[in-house]
Every structure is written in structure tokens, then in C-alpha cells.
Design a protein around this motif. Structure first.
Motif, short mmCIF file in Angstrom:
data_model
loop_
_atom_site.label_atom_id
_atom_site.label_comp_id
_atom_site.label_asym_id
_atom_site.label_seq_id
_atom_site.Cartn_x
_atom_site.Cartn_y
_atom_site.Cartn_z
N VAL A 108 -22.72 1.07 -17.34
CA VAL A 108 -22.29 -0.06 -18.16
C VAL A 108 -21.03 -0.68 -17.57
O VAL A 108 -20.09 0.04 -17.19
CB VAL A 108 -21.99 0.41 -19.60
N GLU A 109 -21.00 -2.00 -17.48
CA GLU A 109 -19.81 -2.73 -17.06
C GLU A 109 -19.60 -3.89 -18.02
O GLU A 109 -20.56 -4.46 -18.54
CB GLU A 109 -19.97 -3.26 -15.63
N SER A 110 -18.33 -4.23 -18.26
CA SER A 110 -18.04 -5.39 -19.10
C SER A 110 -16.71 -5.99 -18.72
O SER A 110 -15.84 -5.30 -18.16
CB SER A 110 -18.03 -5.01 -20.59
N MET A 111 -16.55 -7.28 -19.03
CA MET A 111 -15.28 -7.94 -18.79
C MET A 111 -15.14 -9.17 -19.67
O MET A 111 -16.13 -9.80 -20.07
CB MET A 111 -15.11 -8.32 -17.32
N VAL A 112 -13.88 -9.49 -19.98
CA VAL A 112 -13.54 -10.69 -20.73
C VAL A 112 -12.06 -10.94 -20.49
O VAL A 112 -11.30 -10.01 -20.21
CB VAL A 112 -13.85 -10.54 -22.24
N ASP A 113 -11.63 -12.18 -20.59
CA ASP A 113 -10.23 -12.53 -20.35
C ASP A 113 -9.29 -11.75 -21.26
O ASP A 113 -9.61 -11.51 -22.43
CB ASP A 113 -10.00 -14.03 -20.54
N SER A 114 -8.12 -11.39 -20.72
CA SER A 114 -7.02 -10.72 -21.44
C SER A 114 -7.30 -9.26 -21.73
O SER A 114 -6.48 -8.59 -22.37
CB SER A 114 -6.69 -11.45 -22.75
N PHE A 115 -8.44 -8.73 -21.29
CA PHE A 115 -8.76 -7.32 -21.48
C PHE A 115 -9.02 -6.66 -20.12
O PHE A 115 -9.44 -7.33 -19.16
CB PHE A 115 -10.00 -7.15 -22.35
N CYS A 116 -8.77 -5.37 -20.06
CA CYS A 116 -9.10 -4.61 -18.85
C CYS A 116 -10.60 -4.52 -18.68
O CYS A 116 -11.33 -4.36 -19.67
CB CYS A 116 -8.52 -3.20 -18.93
N PRO A 117 -11.10 -4.61 -17.45
CA PRO A 117 -12.54 -4.37 -17.23
C PRO A 117 -12.92 -2.97 -17.68
O PRO A 117 -12.11 -2.04 -17.61
CB PRO A 117 -12.70 -4.54 -15.71
N PHE A 118 -14.16 -2.82 -18.14
CA PHE A 118 -14.66 -1.51 -18.58
C PHE A 118 -15.84 -1.11 -17.72
O PHE A 118 -16.71 -1.93 -17.41
CB PHE A 118 -15.09 -1.58 -20.04
N ASP A 119 -15.87 0.17 -17.34
CA ASP A 119 -17.10 0.73 -16.76
C ASP A 119 -17.29 2.13 -17.33
O ASP A 119 -16.34 2.90 -17.46
CB ASP A 119 -17.03 0.75 -15.23
N GLY A 120 -18.50 2.42 -17.70
CA GLY A 120 -18.84 3.71 -18.30
C GLY A 120 -20.31 4.00 -18.08
O GLY A 120 -21.00 3.30 -17.33
N SER A 121 -20.81 5.02 -18.75
CA SER A 121 -22.21 5.37 -18.61
C SER A 121 -22.66 6.20 -19.80
O SER A 121 -21.85 6.77 -20.53
CB SER A 121 -22.46 6.16 -17.32
N PHE A 122 -23.96 6.23 -20.01
CA PHE A 122 -24.57 7.12 -21.00
C PHE A 122 -25.90 7.60 -20.43
O PHE A 122 -26.42 7.04 -19.46
CB PHE A 122 -24.75 6.42 -22.36
N THR A 123 -26.44 8.64 -21.06
CA THR A 123 -27.66 9.26 -20.56
C THR A 123 -28.72 9.30 -21.65
O THR A 123 -28.43 9.68 -22.79
CB THR A 123 -27.39 10.69 -20.06
N LEU A 124 -29.94 8.90 -21.31
CA LEU A 124 -31.09 9.11 -22.18
C LEU A 124 -31.85 10.32 -21.66
O LEU A 124 -32.25 10.36 -20.49
CB LEU A 124 -32.01 7.89 -22.18
N ASP A 125 -32.03 11.34 -22.54
CA ASP A 125 -32.68 12.55 -22.06
C ASP A 125 -34.20 12.38 -22.04
O ASP A 125 -34.76 11.36 -22.46
CB ASP A 125 -32.26 13.76 -22.90
N GLU A 126 -34.87 13.39 -21.55
CA GLU A 126 -36.32 13.32 -21.36
C GLU A 126 -37.08 13.22 -22.66
O GLU A 126 -38.24 12.78 -22.68
CB GLU A 126 -36.79 14.54 -20.57
N ASN A 127 -36.47 13.62 -23.76
CA ASN A 127 -37.14 13.58 -25.06
C ASN A 127 -36.93 12.27 -25.81
O ASN A 127 -37.44 12.10 -26.91
CB ASN A 127 -36.65 14.74 -25.94
N PHE A 128 -36.20 11.33 -25.21
CA PHE A 128 -35.95 10.06 -25.88
C PHE A 128 -37.25 9.26 -25.96
O PHE A 128 -37.90 9.02 -24.95
CB PHE A 128 -34.88 9.26 -25.14
#
Length: 246
Positions: A67-87
Motif C-alpha cells: 500500500v502507498e498513499s500521498m497527499v499534500d501536507s502529509f508524509c507519504p505512507f507505505d505499508g502492507s497487509f496479508t491475505l491468508d490462504e483461507n481468505f
């Protein structure tokens, strides 16, 4: 049709695989929704509305989603999440927060995670200041931005996702200790999709830390911060004992 009188007919089977990732993006300092944030998840793009909500349509399969996001006046964000095999659902919720660019001299620590465990608490151990024992900044002592310890717990969330945000307004000599306490809920730090972002001013540089795969316990000893230099020493240890005085 070829446009000059010739034509033919054929049929084809088209399998449509659909899904949606949705969520709300909030201000890490005050918890309010942020609009017009550009969001990208595995290369698929969206933007938040005036309620801070986004929807991104894509095929949902097990694996890691970046995941990445950005908007003026805020710090850029990068993160992640996981969907397991049972999703098996065709929708998934991923809420997260973004930090306003810190003021000069500030350090901001932001914790985001998934729905479980529902309550992760940020603790910041404060060194003695001018001979006074400061203890820790946490939900029971939210600190102050205008007097000692010049550090505050800005947001405290008890229902999953976060943010849990601590802002250090002014550093003093000594060691600051940052850790997370798993207060309640199911799951572990390793299954929480937790991401900690440490931002400084004005470039939003710092550290991105996710739980170590090793270790068990209800305390996540994240890092130390040197009060004289501002340097960050990442510890990243899950353990049963608190590194911060209770």
C-alpha cells in the motif's frame, strides 16, 4: 463487421473475478478523516472522498498487498497487509492513518495495524528530565506538549486498526524507549499486520518497522531514541517483559 458489407459472428466465455479493498484514511494526530488522498494497492489506484473513504477494485487472492498513499501536507505512507490462504470473501477492509509533516524538532511515531488484536497500546519511556522522574507516556498519562515531558499520546484507539500516535515535541538527554503493549484481543503482533512509522521534520525520514517473526509475548520492544542526537536504534523484539517501567 469489416465496414464494407462482410461480417461474422463468434462467442467467447469471459470469467469475471471481482473484489474490493476498502477503508478509511485518517489523520494520525487527531483521528479525523482525510480527503483527496491518492491510494495505490499493488498498482491499483483510488482516492478518498470527503469522508476519508476509498474503494479499489481488484481480484482478491492470498498473498501480500503493498500500500502507498500521498497527499499534500502529509508524509507519504507505505505499508502492507496479508491475505491468508483461507481468505474467501470478495471484500477486505484496510484502514490506516497518515501523519501531518512534523514541525521542526518534532519526532512522530505512528502505529497502524489490522482489526486484531483490537487494542494495542503505544508506550514511550521518558528519561529523567531536570532530576524529575518522568515514567512513561501512555493512555493513563497522555503527557503534555507545552511542559515536561514535552511528549504526547495524540490518539488512543481500542477497536483495531489504529492509529496509536505519539509525538515528541522536544528531546532531552537520555534514552527514550518505545514499545507496544498487547492489551486485549485475539492474535499476536506477528498476525496483526502492524506497521510503525517514525517521522522527523521536514523530510518525513525515519524508520519503518514491522514485528519480528521471532519471539512471543505481550510486549513489542520496538526501539530506543537517543535524546541528545535523535538517533534511532531498532530493537524489534517481541517478549514477555516490559522494557518500560510499569
Amino acid at each position: 463487421s469489416d465496414g464494407v458489407g462482410g461480417s461474422d459472428v463468434a462467442s467467447a466465455a469471459v470469467r469475471v473475478v471481482g473484489g474490493v479493498i476498502q477503508g478509511t484514511i485518517t489523520n494520525a494526530v487527531n483521528g479525523m478523516p482525510v480527503e483527496s488522498v491518492s491510494v495505490s494497492i499493488n498498482g491499483n489506484d483510488g482516492i478518498t472522498n470527503d469522508s476519508g473513504m476509498y474503494n479499489i477494485y481488484l481480484s482478491l487472492q492470498s498473498g501480500i498487498y503493498n500500500v502507498e498513499s500521498m497527499v499534500d501536507s502529509f508524509c507519504p505512507f507505505d505499508g502492507s497487509f496479508t491475505l491468508d490462504e483461507n481468505f474467501s470473501s470478495n471484500s477486505f477492509t484496510y484502514n490506516f492513518s497518515i501523519s501531518p509533516i512534523p514541525e521542526p524538532g518534532e519526532i512522530r511515531i505512528v502505529l497502524n495495524w489490522g482489526p486484531n488484536p483490537r487494542d494495542l497500546d503505544s508506550w514511550l519511556g521518558i528519561p529523567d528530565i531536570d532530576g524529575q522522574t518522568m515514567g512513561k507516556v501512555y493512555y493513563g498519562n497522555r503527557g503534555s506538549s507545552t511542559s515536561v515531558p514535552f511528549a504526547t499520546l495524540d490518539t488512543d484507539v481500542t477497536g483495531g486498526y489504529g492509529p496509536e500516535t505519539i509525538t515528541i515535541k522536544q528531546l532531552f538527554p537520555g534514552k527514550y524507549i518505545y514499545c507496544i503493549h498487547l492489551y486485549s484481543g485475539t492474535g499476536t503482533f506477528q498476525t496483526s499486520d502492524a506497521t510503525i512509522k517514525i517521522y522527523d521534520s521536514p523530510d518525513c525520514t525515519g524508520e519503518t518497522i514491522q514485528p519480528s517473526n521471532g519471539g512471543e509475548g505481550i510486549y513489542w520492544y520496538v526501539c530506543d531514541i537517543d535524546g541528545e542526537t535523535g538517533s534511532i536504534t531498532v530493537v524489534n523484539q517481541v517478549q514477555n517483559s516490559s522494557p518500560v517501567e510499569n
